[in-house]
Design a protein around this motif. Structure first.
Motif, short mmCIF file in Angstrom:
data_model
loop_
_atom_site.label_atom_id
_atom_site.label_comp_id
_atom_site.label_asym_id
_atom_site.label_seq_id
_atom_site.Cartn_x
_atom_site.Cartn_y
_atom_site.Cartn_z
N TYR A 70 -0.77 -34.42 59.06
CA TYR A 70 0.42 -33.62 59.37
C TYR A 70 1.03 -32.93 58.14
O TYR A 70 2.12 -32.37 58.23
N ASN A 71 0.33 -33.07 56.99
CA ASN A 71 0.83 -32.48 55.77
C ASN A 71 2.23 -32.98 55.43
O ASN A 71 3.05 -32.26 54.86
N ALA A 72 2.50 -34.24 55.79
CA ALA A 72 3.84 -34.80 55.56
C ALA A 72 3.81 -35.69 54.32
O ALA A 72 2.88 -36.48 54.14
N ASP A 73 4.82 -35.53 53.50
CA ASP A 73 4.90 -36.28 52.26
C ASP A 73 5.83 -37.48 52.48
O ASP A 73 7.05 -37.35 52.41
N ILE A 74 5.24 -38.65 52.81
CA ILE A 74 6.04 -39.82 53.20
C ILE A 74 5.97 -40.87 52.09
O ILE A 74 4.88 -41.20 51.61
N ASN A 75 7.12 -41.39 51.71
CA ASN A 75 7.17 -42.43 50.69
C ASN A 75 6.96 -43.81 51.34
O ASN A 75 7.80 -44.26 52.11
N PRO A 76 5.81 -44.46 51.03
CA PRO A 76 5.50 -45.72 51.73
C PRO A 76 6.49 -46.85 51.44
O PRO A 76 6.67 -47.75 52.25
N GLU A 77 7.13 -46.81 50.28
CA GLU A 77 8.09 -47.87 49.94
C GLU A 77 9.37 -47.72 50.74
O GLU A 77 9.96 -48.70 51.18
N GLU A 78 9.81 -46.50 50.90
CA GLU A 78 11.16 -46.28 51.44
C GLU A 78 11.21 -45.75 52.86
O GLU A 78 12.26 -45.81 53.49
N GLU A 79 10.10 -45.19 53.33
CA GLU A 79 10.20 -44.43 54.59
C GLU A 79 9.33 -44.98 55.72
O GLU A 79 9.30 -44.39 56.80
N ILE A 80 8.63 -46.09 55.46
CA ILE A 80 7.80 -46.70 56.52
C ILE A 80 8.14 -48.17 56.65
O ILE A 80 8.22 -48.88 55.64
N THR A 81 8.34 -48.64 57.87
CA THR A 81 8.50 -50.08 58.12
C THR A 81 7.54 -50.49 59.24
O THR A 81 7.49 -49.85 60.29
N ILE A 82 6.78 -51.54 58.97
CA ILE A 82 5.86 -52.09 59.99
C ILE A 82 6.70 -52.98 60.92
O ILE A 82 7.55 -53.76 60.45
N THR A 83 6.43 -52.86 62.22
CA THR A 83 7.25 -53.58 63.20
C THR A 83 6.36 -54.32 64.21
O THR A 83 5.20 -53.96 64.39
N GLY A 221 -1.30 -50.66 68.90
CA GLY A 221 -1.89 -51.09 70.18
C GLY A 221 -2.63 -49.96 70.87
O GLY A 221 -3.70 -50.16 71.46
N LYS A 222 -2.08 -48.75 70.80
CA LYS A 222 -2.69 -47.61 71.49
C LYS A 222 -3.85 -47.02 70.69
O LYS A 222 -4.82 -46.53 71.24
N THR A 223 -3.73 -47.06 69.37
CA THR A 223 -4.72 -46.39 68.53
C THR A 223 -5.98 -47.24 68.37
O THR A 223 -7.05 -46.72 68.13
N TYR A 224 -5.81 -48.55 68.51
CA TYR A 224 -6.97 -49.42 68.30
C TYR A 224 -7.33 -50.23 69.54
O TYR A 224 -8.00 -51.26 69.46
N ASN A 225 -6.87 -49.76 70.72
CA ASN A 225 -7.22 -50.41 71.99
C ASN A 225 -6.89 -51.90 71.99
O ASN A 225 -7.70 -52.73 72.40
N CYS A 226 -5.72 -52.24 71.48
CA CYS A 226 -5.33 -53.66 71.42
C CYS A 226 -3.83 -53.76 71.72
O CYS A 226 -3.05 -54.15 70.85
N THR A 227 -3.46 -53.43 72.96
CA THR A 227 -2.02 -53.40 73.29
C THR A 227 -1.38 -54.78 73.13
O THR A 227 -0.18 -54.87 72.88
N GLY A 228 -2.20 -55.84 73.24
CA GLY A 228 -1.66 -57.20 73.10
C GLY A 228 -1.33 -57.58 71.67
O GLY A 228 -0.73 -58.62 71.43
N TRP A 229 -1.70 -56.76 70.72
CA TRP A 229 -1.38 -57.08 69.33
C TRP A 229 0.11 -56.93 69.04
O TRP A 229 0.64 -57.57 68.14
N LYS A 230 0.76 -56.03 69.75
CA LYS A 230 2.19 -55.75 69.53
C LYS A 230 2.48 -55.55 68.04
O LYS A 230 3.22 -56.30 67.40
N LEU A 231 1.88 -54.50 67.51
CA LEU A 231 2.13 -54.15 66.12
C LEU A 231 2.29 -52.62 66.05
O LEU A 231 1.49 -51.90 66.65
N GLY A 232 3.30 -52.16 65.37
CA GLY A 232 3.52 -50.72 65.26
C GLY A 232 4.27 -50.41 63.98
O GLY A 232 4.32 -51.24 63.06
N TYR A 233 4.83 -49.21 63.91
CA TYR A 233 5.62 -48.87 62.73
C TYR A 233 6.58 -47.73 63.03
O TYR A 233 6.42 -47.02 64.03
N CYS A 234 7.57 -47.65 62.14
CA CYS A 234 8.54 -46.57 62.26
C CYS A 234 8.54 -45.80 60.95
O CYS A 234 8.44 -46.40 59.86
N ILE A 235 8.63 -44.47 61.06
CA ILE A 235 8.77 -43.63 59.87
C ILE A 235 10.10 -42.90 59.99
O ILE A 235 10.47 -42.42 61.07
#
Ligand code: PMP
Ligand code: GLN
Length: 371
Positions: A70-83, A221-235
């Motif tokens: 997406y040509n997006a410049d995201i700071n992994p320390e400050e702008e991404i949280t795994i949920t 869950g959607k990207t790796y065909n494992c909806t039961g994993w319940k793992l995602g992230y927020c940017i």
């Protein structure tokens, strides 16, 4: 508040031994290599709490992916949280922002957790109905519903339950509406890779002006065909993410460790997510071809696990009654689209999940042909 339609229909499917084309999950297995990487992570001792905001190499890999796609410049320390899943990320984002009395624009049909999450925070959902049958947004109506109390707009593309997708023009309209306001956007992009017909996903990540005021939600869950994993992230922007983390730290604090270790490597395999839409499109096309032998009529879908079909040529019953009958008498479970509306509505349409083995789709259609 009642029980979610997904639990209702999946339980009914189980009770009546119906094929479950209702709840959205693949019935084929996920990637074996990824399973092995999780096992390895556990054997290597990665079984304790990981950093509250997520394993940093995984966040770095996500940032790299955002730049490449997406040509997006995201700071992994400050702008991404795994949920722990997309639903949790949605709830946390919504809770971060809303105060009692705030208004939130929600498009209906709406994925079923949005309005309860808004209302649990004492805020009010202001409904804008997507225009049937292609479920596009009437931006003039959105404009007419914005006022000083509007605090948030929730968008979702590719869309659950309809499979519609937002265009560049939609994103332009949204940008104009929120410019010079305090409106925050929650963009549910869990189906980012499940997009068909050579369309490109219009992520908020592509629009720096929107990015500053958005929480963008993803689900492994959607990207790796494992909806039961319940793992995602927020940017989100650093400022908003700082607030998000204040809620996150006292809610679940952190997410599953071994899967994050495994994904940090695996996510670099671009071919997986680049091929995902193409593979799923084959399933959509197969199901659509097979369904021509039935009296159900397809509506357009350009993404997600789902396609809506009309049963107007079969019955005039309401959607829930018809879906229950179909499960009990024909052995195929679906989701009534009316469950995604607050108001009583009967467009005589059902949502079918086609992310299933080919043989499951064949067997389901054999049953539906008899109606
Ligand atoms: N948003 C939408 C539109 C969904 O369909 C789903 C379905 N699972 C979610 C969010 C939640 O994702 P998760 O399972 O990671 O909580
Ligand atoms: N997102 C899935 C669907 O739309 C279900 C997830 C859930 O059961 N909450 O069917």
């Amino acid at each position: 508040m009642g029980t979610t339609i997904f639990t209702t229909m999946s339980s009914l499917a189980l009770r009546h031994k119906a094929i479950n084309l209702g709840q959205g999950f693949p019935d084929y297995n996920m990637n074996e290599e990824l399973i092995d990487l999780v096992t390895k992570a556990m054997k290597d001792g990665y079984n304790q709490y990981i950093h509250m905001n997520g394993y940093l190499p995984l966040r770095e890999a996500i940032a790299e992916k955002c730049f490449n796609l997406y040509n997006a410049d995201i700071n992994p320390e400050e702008e991404i949280t795994i949920t722990p899943g997309g639903t949790y990320a949605l709830y946390t984002a919504i809770t971060t922002v809303l105060q009692p009395g705030d208004e939130v624009v929600v498009f209906e049909p709406a994925y079923d957790c949005y309005i309860p999450q808004v209302e649990l925070n004492g805020a009010k959902a202001v409904i804008v109905e997507l225009i049937f049958p292609d479920y596009h947004i009437d931006w003039d109506e959105v404009r007419s519903k914005i006022n000083d109390r509007t605090r948030m707009i929730i968008i979702n593309s590719p869309h659950n339950p309809t499979g519609s997708v937002l265009s560049g023009n939609d994103m332009q309209q949204l940008s104009e509406i929120v410019r010079d306001t305090n409106i925050i956007i929650v963009s549910d992009e869990v189906y980012e890779h499940l997009i068909f017909d050579d369309l490109e996903h219009e992520s908020v990540l592509k629009y720096p002006e929107l990015m500053d005021r958005s929480f963008i939600i993803f689900s492994f869950g959607k990207t790796y065909n494992c909806t039961g994993w319940k793992l995602g992230y927020c940017i989100s922007s650093a400022f908003l993410m700082n607030e998000f983390r204040k809620i996150h730290q006292f809610n679940c604090f952190t997410s599953d460790t071994p899967k994050q270790i495994a994904l940090a490597d695996f996510i670099k395999e671009k071919e997986h997510f680049l091929q995902l839409g193409k593979k799923l499109q084959q399933k959509r096309d197969l199901f659509q071809d097979l369904m021509q032998q039935t009296k159900f009529k397809p509506l357009l879908t350009h993404g997600s696990y789902f396609q809506i079909y009309s049963y107007a040529d079969i019955s005039s019953e309401n959607e829930k009654e018809f879906a229950i009958k179909l499960t009990k008498e024909s052995g195929v479970a679906t989701i009534p689209v009316s469950a995604f509306y607050r108001a009583e509505i009967n467009n005589k349409v059902l949502r079918f999940c086609f992310s299933k083995k080919d043989e499951t789709l064949h067997t389901a259609v054999e049953r539906l042909k008899k109606i």
